[in-house]
Design an enzyme around this catalytic site. Structure first.
Site, PDB file in Angstrom:
ATOM      1  NE  ARG A   1     -91.580 100.686 -28.167  1.00 56.74           N
ATOM      2  CZ  ARG A   1     -92.353  99.863 -28.575  1.00 56.74           C
ATOM      3  NH1 ARG A   1     -93.628  99.599 -28.022  1.00 56.74           N
ATOM      4  NH2 ARG A   1     -92.329  99.162 -29.654  1.00 56.74           N
ATOM      5  CG  ASP A   2     -92.372  96.084 -27.275  1.00 60.47           C
ATOM      6  OD1 ASP A   2     -93.315  95.927 -26.457  1.00 60.47           O
ATOM      7  OD2 ASP A   2     -92.277  95.577 -28.343  1.00 60.47           O
TER       8      ASP A   2
ATOM      9  CG  ASN B   1     -90.461  92.580 -27.777  1.00 62.45           C
ATOM     10  OD1 ASN B   1     -90.968  93.031 -28.877  1.00 62.45           O
ATOM     11  ND2 ASN B   1     -90.867  93.452 -26.660  1.00 62.45           N
TER      12      ASN B   1
ATOM     13  CG  HIS C   1     -94.138  90.138 -29.659  1.00 65.33           C
ATOM     14  ND1 HIS C   1     -94.839  90.711 -28.581  1.00 65.33           N
ATOM     15  CD2 HIS C   1     -93.350  91.212 -30.111  1.00 65.33           C
ATOM     16  CE1 HIS C   1     -94.653  91.996 -28.579  1.00 65.33           C
ATOM     17  NE2 HIS C   1     -94.038  92.401 -29.457  1.00 65.33           N
TER      18      HIS C   1
ATOM     19  CB  CYS D   1     -97.334  88.342 -23.984  1.00 65.36           C
ATOM     20  SG  CYS D   1     -99.040  88.195 -24.678  1.00 65.36           S
TER      21      CYS D   1
ATOM     22  CG  HIS E   1     -91.601  94.735 -33.006  1.00 62.78           C
ATOM     23  ND1 HIS E   1     -90.908  95.500 -32.421  1.00 62.78           N
ATOM     24  CD2 HIS E   1     -92.492  94.292 -32.233  1.00 62.78           C
ATOM     25  CE1 HIS E   1     -91.331  95.496 -31.027  1.00 62.78           C
ATOM     26  NE2 HIS E   1     -92.324  94.880 -31.091  1.00 62.78           N
TER      27      HIS E   1
HETATM   28 ZN    ZN Z   1     -93.452  94.281 -29.311  1.00 60.84          ZN
END
Ligand code: ZN
Length: 314
Positions: free
Chosen positions: A18-19, A254, A214, A245, A212
């Site tokens: 997903r991410d 992540n 990063h 990012c 969560h």
């Molecule tokens: Zn994230």
């Protein structure tokens, strides 16, 4: 499925499908994606966020999320998660049979307005609606809110901790099962992670959910360790640090699952994940994504000589 770990263990929740995939331009073909999910499961990963029920116009990379959920439901012992940004997404997740959904709610008012064009208060109203729908039509499905920009925001800068704590309490009052904290922009530092998780835990207790975090500025693992020391036992991570990012070229997005699993296993904290097989799970990812860069220092360096993993299960 409830795969929440005992005190001496951690649950690594893989969010790469997903991410990770939502942040890369390449659209991973569905058969590759399903093979990747299979490989993660074969390595011992027991919770996977397989996609997001958003408009395929916004994120064509995740247009096959319903199919990914249905496929993942066939993997024994796996908690199948999906992101649901609104009521429609939550309905689709329920229809597909997801065990658990994550709803992102921004702590930063500026981020919330820019991202979903809703205020935090409007998002909370959505959360209440989703909870009531769940209670009526899918009572077994778990709902987690991930508070995004909990540690800072690229739009408004500082996010007051009092507002994060109040938002976490409001989400629990709205009926969600868990509330996690997300460092969406990679702003967190270990002292801040400890402080904020401690305050949130004091406020909502066992409803405190995943960290969560990063790795935008290289503090991902340090922040995870700080959260662990504060009692957090569920960690989101992404295989190959997939995602990147846009604000920090060359930095992974992540926390890298391989490095996080190595850190915990080396400390004697059980993850249930076989590191060698986890590293093997990079192959289907690479096959499906072509030239996207993958991150991770453990896969590059290999395991230390004499390293014996304490907690391998198949
Ligand atoms: Zn994230």
């Amino acid at each position: 499925m409830d795969n929440r770990p005992a005190a001496s263990e951690v649950l690594i929740s893989e969010v790469g499908p997903r991410d990770g995939l939502q942040s890369v331009k390449t659209i991973m073909p569905t058969p590759h994606k399903l093979r990747w999910i299979d490989a993660l499961h074969a390595a011992g990963v027991r919770e996977i966020e397989v996609g997001s029920f958003v408009s395929p116009k916004l994120l064509p990379q995740l247009a096959d999320t319903a199919e990914a959920v249905r496929h993942a439901l066939g993997l024994p012992g796996l908690t199948v998660m999906a992101l649901a940004p609104n009521l429609r997404g939550a309905q689709a997740a329920m229809q597909a049979g997801a065990h658990k959904i994550t709803i992102p709610v921004s702590a930063s008012q500026a981020h919330s307005l820019a991202n979903v064009r809703k205020t935090r208060e409007e998002m909370l109203a959505d959360v209440r609606e989703i909870v009531s729908l769940r209670n009526r039509s899918a009572p077994g499905m778990k709902i987690e809110v991930g508070i995004s920009t909990a540690f800072g925001c690229t739009l408004q800068g500082i996010v007051p901790e009092d507002e994060v704590v109040a938002l976490a309490a409001a989400c629990v009052a709205a009926g969600v099962d868990e509330v996690g904290l997300s460092d969406t922009t990679g702003y967190a530092n270990p002292a801040q992670v400890r402080r904020l998780f401690r305050r949130v835990r004091a406020e909502i207790g066992d409803a405190t959910g995943a960290a969560h975090l990063h790795n935008t500025r290289g503090l991902g693992l340090a922040n995870c360790l700080a959260a662990y020391e504060e009692g957090v036992r569920t960690f989101d991570a992404s295989l190959g640090g997939l995602g990147g990012c846009p604000y920090a070229p060359g930095a992974s997005g992540n926390v890298v699952t391989e490095d996080l699993v190595f850190m915990f296993e080396a400390m004697g904290v059980r993850t249930g994940i076989d590191i060698a097989r986890l590293i093997d799970a990079r192959a289907p990812l690479r096959d499906g994504l072509g030239n996207e860069p993958l991150y991770g220092m453990t896969p590059d360096a290999g395991l230390p000589k004499g390293f014996v993993q304490g907690a391998v299960h198949g």
